[in-house]
Write an enzyme that holds these catalytic residues in place. Structure first.
Site, PDB file in Angstrom:
ATOM      1  N   ASN A 206       0.844  -1.198   0.000  1.00  0.00           N
ATOM      2  CA  ASN A 206       0.000   0.000   0.000  1.00  0.00           C
ATOM      3  C   ASN A 206       0.877   1.245   0.000  1.00  0.00           C
ATOM      4  OD1 ASN A 206       0.365   0.993   2.863  1.00  0.00           O
ATOM      5  ND2 ASN A 206      -0.368  -1.087   3.257  1.00  0.00           N
ATOM      6  N   PHE A 322      -4.723   4.478  14.267  1.00  0.00           N
ATOM      7  CA  PHE A 322      -5.000   5.435  13.198  1.00  0.00           C
ATOM      8  C   PHE A 322      -6.129   4.874  12.354  1.00  0.00           C
ATOM      9  CE2 PHE A 322      -1.640   8.703  13.171  1.00  0.00           C
ATOM     10  CZ  PHE A 322      -0.900   8.236  14.253  1.00  0.00           C
ATOM     11  N   LYS A 336     -14.172   2.453  15.484  1.00  0.00           N
ATOM     12  CA  LYS A 336     -12.951   1.627  15.549  1.00  0.00           C
ATOM     13  C   LYS A 336     -12.315   1.672  16.927  1.00  0.00           C
ATOM     14  CE  LYS A 336     -11.697   1.281  10.838  1.00  0.00           C
ATOM     15  NZ  LYS A 336     -10.988   1.787   9.708  1.00  0.00           N
TER      16      LYS A 336
HETATM   17  O1  C5P Z   1      -9.361  -1.517  10.635  1.00  0.00           O
HETATM   18  P1  C5P Z   1      -8.399  -0.501  10.120  1.00  0.00           P
HETATM   19  O2  C5P Z   1      -7.331  -1.087   9.234  1.00  0.00           O
HETATM   20  O3  C5P Z   1      -9.019   0.694   9.482  1.00  0.00           O
HETATM   21  O4  C5P Z   1      -7.702   0.052  11.447  1.00  0.00           O
HETATM   22  C1  C5P Z   1      -6.604   0.881  11.415  1.00  0.00           C
HETATM   23  C2  C5P Z   1      -5.823   0.778  12.695  1.00  0.00           C
HETATM   24  O5  C5P Z   1      -5.661  -0.584  13.095  1.00  0.00           O
HETATM   25  C3  C5P Z   1      -4.399   1.295  12.527  1.00  0.00           C
HETATM   26  O6  C5P Z   1      -3.961   1.796  13.766  1.00  0.00           O
HETATM   27  C4  C5P Z   1      -3.644   0.045  12.125  1.00  0.00           C
HETATM   28  O7  C5P Z   1      -2.270   0.161  12.429  1.00  0.00           O
HETATM   29  C5  C5P Z   1      -4.331  -1.023  12.944  1.00  0.00           C
HETATM   30  N1  C5P Z   1      -4.371  -2.344  12.295  1.00  0.00           N
HETATM   31  C6  C5P Z   1      -3.772  -3.407  12.930  1.00  0.00           C
HETATM   32  N2  C5P Z   1      -3.779  -4.651  12.339  1.00  0.00           N
HETATM   33  C7  C5P Z   1      -4.389  -4.849  11.166  1.00  0.00           C
HETATM   34  C8  C5P Z   1      -5.036  -3.767  10.512  1.00  0.00           C
HETATM   35  C9  C5P Z   1      -4.991  -2.533  11.102  1.00  0.00           C
HETATM   36  O8  C5P Z   1      -3.220  -3.224  14.009  1.00  0.00           O
HETATM   37  N3  C5P Z   1      -4.382  -6.059  10.623  1.00  0.00           N
END
Ligand code: C5P
Length: 400
Positions: A206, A322, A336
């Site tokens: 990404n 974030f 979230k």
């Molecule tokens: O669910 P989403 O990806 O939008 O959430 C974002 C947050 O969750 C960010 O802080 C990201 O670092 C964390 N995250 C995580 N593990 C994942 C996906 C996102 O810790 N597999």
């Protein structure tokens, strides 16, 4: 104040070590200079002798130097071993435990913290042998002042130039006289993207640059915290003073973050962790064919949610996440926060032009259990400071 051993090895940046010695003295420190044989080809030992007002150590074989086994006595007297510039050779000798000169023997003999400022040609710095040696030293607790990018003496333009003397002195000061509002705290910061390998050539990634997470890590170091920066692939120079753990995939990031999170006071999940990863990685390279290629993707573990669960009802570590959103970031960020069990969520609108991904700027809404606060468009470094201000207020008082 403190006695600092300044190891000068044979790189063109050796002349900058004179300024480093002066800078340390300005802070009241006493400097014992140690020069390797090749360092003396770049700068004369008299220069260091005149500045430090001490005999410069150039060899362990000098008559008189063994009356008190100098490298052992100096090893126990110093508060810091600083090597600037540190050549690939010095880094290799330290990593391999090869004590074939005074400086490398001193490294093995001392229990003082060690700070190295590497400087070399870009290709040398990127060579797997040097990278492995740096990783070995990093895992042993050696700290680094990262080399800068720019014009190198060899005519190349790239990374490898010795950090500026001021920066090296500042890093030494942080080791010698730690201070700041986060002193004694351990903060884990996850930054950058993750790459999920499809085969040996291709991956799903990404656009995250790592800038936001690196800014938080740098600010936390400035505030005196011990910082472990778990970084996905990023071309950024890590802040000096942070302990860097490089990872590639979401699974590797999960392991690295969870390994340190239980001891941490705060975890900042600024990484853009991939949500899906190929069900299996194909060895070699998938041959292209005319038919569409179907990839089965499976969910990655949610690191932040796992941390929220692992913390249970407790309040440590403070958890910061974030949320990059393209529609009503504040509301989605709040959801979230609750779903993942975080304390603070930084929501930003990724559809805003020139902000967020790969930019130095960000605009965000900070969401806590108590409410929301807007951070209008500004530098990520400024946002990092605001985030840590708010997060510090959530830390449990330190027990001594
Ligand atoms: O669910 P989403 O990806 O939008 O959430 C974002 C947050 O969750 C960010 O802080 C990201 O670092 C964390 N995250 C995580 N593990 C994942 C996906 C996102 O810790 N597999």
């Amino acid at each position: 104040m403190a006695l600092v051993a300044l190891g000068v090895t044979g790189g063109i940046g050796a002349y900058k070590a004179v300024e480093v010695a002066r800078g340390l003295q300005k802070h009241g420190h006493d400097v014992a200079a140690i020069m390797t044989r090749s360092a003396r080809r770049f700068v004369g030992e008299i220069t260091f002798e005149a500045i430090t007002r001490r005999r410069v150590i150039t060899s362990q074989w000098r008559p008189g130097a063994n009356a008190d086994i100098e490298h052992i006595s100096l090893a126990s007297d110093i508060a810091l071993l600083l090597v600037a510039p540190a050549t690939a050779g010095a880094i290799g000798r330290f990593a391999g435990g090869i004590a074939d000169d005074f400086l490398s023997a001193l490294y093995l003999a001392t229990r003082a913290p060690v700070l190295m400022a590497p400087a070399m040609n870009t290709n040398m710095l990127e060579h797997p042998a040097v990278r492995a040696n740096l990783a070995t030293l990093g895992a042993r607790g050696v700290q680094f002042v990262e080399p800068g990018a720019g014009y190198l003496a060899c005519g190349w333009i790239g990374k490898g130039r010795l950090a500026e003397p001021d920066e090296i002195v500042e890093a030494a000061q942080r080791v010698l006289q730690p201070s700041g509002s986060l002193l004694g705290r351990l903060i884990v910061v996850a930054a950058g993207p993750t790459y999920e390998d499809i085969d040996d050539v291709r991956y799903i990634g990404n656009r995250s640059s790592g800038k936001m997470g690196y800014a938080v890590a740098a600010e936390a170091v400035r505030r005196g915290a011990r910082v472990i920066l778990v970084s996905g692939p990023s071309s950024l120079t890590p802040p000096s003073g942070a302990e860097l753990i490089r990872v590639r995939s979401a699974a590797q990031m999960h392991t690295a973050v969870l390994r340190h999170a239980l001891d941490a006071d705060m975890v900042v999940m600024a990484a853009a962790v991939a949500d899906y990863t190929p069900e299996r990685r194909t060895a070699g390279k998938i041959e292209k064919a005319d038919a569409p290629l179907e990839l089965a993707l499976v969910r990655t573990p949610d690191i932040l949610a796992d941390l929220g669960r692992a913390r249970g009802g407790g309040s440590a570590p403070v958890l910061i996440g974030f949320a990059a959103e393209s529609g009503d970031p504040a509301e989605r960020g709040r959801q979230k926060l609750l779903r993942k069990g975080a304390d603070l969520m930084i929501a930003n609108d990724i559809s805003a032009e020139g902000l967020g991904f790969d930019s130095d700027l960000n605009a965000a809404t900070l969401i806590s259990r108590d409410g929301t606060e807007a951070f209008p468009a500004g530098l990520k470094t400024a946002l990092a400071a605001v985030i840590l201000d708010r997060a510090e207020a959530l830390l449990a008082p330190q027990t001594t």
